[in-house]
Every structure is written in C-alpha cells, then in structure tokens.
Design a protein around this motif. Sequence first.
Motif, mmCIF file in Angstrom:
data_model
loop_
_atom_site.group_PDB
_atom_site.id
_atom_site.type_symbol
_atom_site.label_atom_id
_atom_site.label_comp_id
_atom_site.label_asym_id
_atom_site.label_seq_id
_atom_site.Cartn_x
_atom_site.Cartn_y
_atom_site.Cartn_z
ATOM 1 N N PRO A 1 24.872 -30.613 16.000
ATOM 2 C CA PRO A 1 24.387 -31.505 16.876
ATOM 3 C C PRO A 1 23.071 -30.835 17.472
ATOM 4 C CG PRO A 1 26.493 -30.310 17.808
ATOM 5 C CD PRO A 1 26.320 -30.141 16.288
ATOM 6 N N ASP A 2 22.126 -31.663 18.064
ATOM 7 C CA ASP A 2 20.949 -31.279 18.606
ATOM 8 C C ASP A 2 20.984 -30.622 19.888
ATOM 9 O OD1 ASP A 2 18.587 -30.752 19.682
ATOM 10 O OD2 ASP A 2 17.784 -32.842 18.904
ATOM 11 N N MET A 3 21.170 -29.351 20.310
ATOM 12 C CA MET A 3 21.226 -28.894 21.680
ATOM 13 C C MET A 3 20.025 -28.880 22.720
ATOM 14 S SD MET A 3 24.461 -28.853 21.400
ATOM 15 C CE MET A 3 24.654 -28.021 23.224
ATOM 16 N N GLY A 4 18.997 -29.463 22.137
ATOM 17 C CA GLY A 4 17.843 -29.455 22.675
ATOM 18 C C GLY A 4 17.332 -28.293 23.400
ATOM 19 N N ARG A 5 16.843 -28.386 24.652
ATOM 20 C CA ARG A 5 16.526 -27.022 25.328
ATOM 21 C C ARG A 5 17.341 -25.859 25.389
ATOM 22 N NH1 ARG A 5 15.151 -29.258 30.875
ATOM 23 N NH2 ARG A 5 17.025 -28.583 32.107
ATOM 24 N N TRP A 6 18.717 -26.117 25.218
ATOM 25 C CA TRP A 6 19.851 -25.058 25.283
ATOM 26 C C TRP A 6 19.909 -24.336 23.738
ATOM 27 C CZ3 TRP A 6 24.264 -28.205 27.965
ATOM 28 C CH2 TRP A 6 23.801 -28.407 29.284
ATOM 29 N N ARG A 7 19.228 -24.776 22.917
ATOM 30 C CA ARG A 7 19.236 -24.162 21.500
ATOM 31 C C ARG A 7 18.880 -22.534 21.789
ATOM 32 N NH1 ARG A 7 16.547 -22.648 16.785
ATOM 33 N NH2 ARG A 7 17.636 -23.110 15.199
ATOM 34 N N GLY A 8 19.869 -21.941 21.031
ATOM 35 C CA GLY A 8 19.346 -20.352 21.039
ATOM 36 C C GLY A 8 20.023 -19.707 22.499
ATOM 37 N N ARG A 9 20.489 -20.138 23.425
ATOM 38 C CA ARG A 9 20.845 -19.628 24.630
ATOM 39 C C ARG A 9 22.371 -19.610 24.409
ATOM 40 N NH1 ARG A 9 18.119 -22.874 29.198
ATOM 41 N NH2 ARG A 9 18.648 -21.136 30.299
ATOM 42 N N THR A 10 22.956 -18.784 25.353
ATOM 43 C CA THR A 10 24.504 -18.433 25.472
ATOM 44 C C THR A 10 24.827 -19.713 26.360
ATOM 45 O OG1 THR A 10 24.503 -17.014 26.911
ATOM 46 C CG2 THR A 10 24.400 -16.067 24.738
ATOM 47 N N LEU A 11 26.118 -19.905 26.276
ATOM 48 C CA LEU A 11 26.598 -20.903 27.073
ATOM 49 C C LEU A 11 26.657 -20.271 28.877
ATOM 50 C CD1 LEU A 11 28.037 -23.547 27.951
ATOM 51 C CD2 LEU A 11 30.389 -22.372 27.380
ATOM 52 N N ASP A 12 27.044 -19.043 28.813
ATOM 53 C CA ASP A 12 26.881 -18.224 30.164
ATOM 54 C C ASP A 12 25.502 -18.345 30.785
ATOM 55 O OD1 ASP A 12 29.536 -17.936 30.240
ATOM 56 O OD2 ASP A 12 29.211 -15.626 29.454
ATOM 57 N N GLU A 13 24.427 -18.347 29.912
ATOM 58 C CA GLU A 13 23.171 -18.293 30.338
ATOM 59 C C GLU A 13 22.715 -19.623 30.848
ATOM 60 O OE1 GLU A 13 21.247 -15.247 27.075
ATOM 61 O OE2 GLU A 13 20.988 -17.158 26.764
ATOM 62 N N VAL A 14 22.982 -20.665 30.034
ATOM 63 C CA VAL A 14 22.950 -22.113 30.526
ATOM 64 C C VAL A 14 23.400 -22.320 31.758
ATOM 65 C CG1 VAL A 14 22.908 -24.298 29.704
ATOM 66 C CG2 VAL A 14 22.153 -22.615 28.158
ATOM 67 N N GLY A 15 24.933 -21.919 31.641
ATOM 68 C CA GLY A 15 25.629 -22.329 32.956
ATOM 69 C C GLY A 15 25.101 -21.618 34.092
ATOM 70 N N GLY A 16 24.578 -20.356 34.106
ATOM 71 C CA GLY A 16 23.882 -19.838 35.165
ATOM 72 C C GLY A 16 22.838 -20.512 35.674
ATOM 73 N N ALA A 17 21.840 -20.976 34.640
ATOM 74 C CA ALA A 17 20.482 -21.674 35.113
ATOM 75 C C ALA A 17 20.597 -22.932 35.413
ATOM 76 C CB ALA A 17 19.618 -21.336 34.029
ATOM 77 N N GLU A 18 21.569 -23.698 34.802
ATOM 78 C CA GLU A 18 21.808 -25.121 34.994
ATOM 79 C C GLU A 18 23.530 -25.561 35.008
ATOM 80 O OE1 GLU A 18 19.438 -27.718 32.119
ATOM 81 O OE2 GLU A 18 18.786 -25.783 31.433
ATOM 82 N N GLU B 1 28.636 -14.669 20.159
ATOM 83 C CA GLU B 1 28.243 -14.746 21.372
ATOM 84 C C GLU B 1 28.217 -15.883 22.019
ATOM 85 O OE1 GLU B 1 24.246 -13.298 20.770
ATOM 86 O OE2 GLU B 1 24.559 -11.165 20.420
ATOM 87 N N ALA B 2 28.761 -16.993 21.522
ATOM 88 C CA ALA B 2 28.914 -18.083 22.207
ATOM 89 C C ALA B 2 27.486 -18.660 22.460
ATOM 90 C CB ALA B 2 30.034 -18.229 23.283
ATOM 91 N N ARG B 3 26.677 -18.579 21.386
ATOM 92 C CA ARG B 3 25.497 -18.981 21.670
ATOM 93 C C ARG B 3 25.109 -20.204 20.750
ATOM 94 N NH1 ARG B 3 21.219 -15.985 23.207
ATOM 95 N NH2 ARG B 3 22.315 -14.323 22.776
#
Length: 196
Positions: free
Chosen positions: A76-93, A18-20
């Motif tokens: 790598p530590d993904m901080g608050r993006w951990r567990g989210r998809t790249l699309d989800e993060v890209g849409g929000a931030e 899922e590119a998560r």
Amino acid sequence: MTSRVTFISPAMNRSLREARFDDGSPLDASGAARAESAAGTLPTADQVLVSPTVRCRETASALGLAARDEPGLRAPDMGRWRGRTLDEVGGAEPDAVARWLTDPAVAPPGGESVRDLCERVAGWLDASAEVAGRTLAVVEPEIVRAVVVTILKAPQAAFWRLNVPPLTATEVSGRSGRWNLRLGQPLGTPRTGADR
C-alpha cells in the motif's frame, strides 16, 4: 479448475523490526539467513510473483525463487508517512493516525486506504481464480491481511486485527472465485503430501 496461491510474507528487515512504514531497507542479516535456510522447502509453482519492494524481492531471491514483479500485489502507498515509524507519525499527526486506524476509507495523506487496498487485492484474486495451477507470491504483510479479509468477507476494520509474522505462508485455493484459506505455515516446516 482449481487455483492455488501461496502468499509468503517477507523476511525481517529494519523497517519491520522498528514498525516503520517501508523505507526500502534491505533484509537484515538474520532475516536473510532465515530465508536462505528455508530455500528449497516450498512447493513447485507454475508462476512466482513478488511485491515490488526491496524486502520482498530480496526474500524471493534468498528463497531461491526467480520471481517477477506483480503490480497488483504492490505494498500500500503510505504517502508522506513512508519511511516513518508509527510512533513518529502518531506523535506528529495523532488525529490522522486515529482516523486511519479506525476507518478503512481513510488514507494516509497522499496514500492508499485499507478499503482501496482490499478492493485492489480482491480484483487480483478474481483474476487469479482463472489461472490453473499453483502460484507463489512473496508479498508484504498488508497484502496477506487484505487477502484474508477479502476471502472471509470480514469487515475491513478486521485488517488491523491480523498479525502476519515474517516468513510464513498463507495459502488460498479455489475455483470460480470461491476460496478456501490455510493460514500461517512457517517456512521450512515439512509439508505433508496433501499440502504439496
């Protein structure tokens, strides 16, 4: 003294599919089956290491490897993006993602930058040059990317241009920190005598 390190990327799981950003998901059934079918095809090693993530530990186990966690090869530590998809993060931030994908010094909020990851992996490689024999390491794809960028002395922005398929082996060999690189051998592929 020649050191050899074979980096093995983990088998497929939901996060990879899922590119998560890793969320601790176990291997999926097909990923576990593919890893199990490759068991016994790897060369013997003097030490076996693993990135301390669920999918890497489960891949090592499915391959029949008794591995120990290696903090220097952690994902790598993904901080608050951990567990989210790249699309989800890209849409929000979108601005934060754009900066992260173009500037190796930019980290996900609360996470680790590509620059810091590459420096950490370079330090690990320097130390491993002093270890004779063969090391097998089941590691996250980001670790393999950082290894390749470091060995080739490529710009850290090249990190994003490297694709590391599941269950492939990338081997480095060298002495005194001068490394040679062998990329992307699928696991389960017969190895010639020179490869062992």
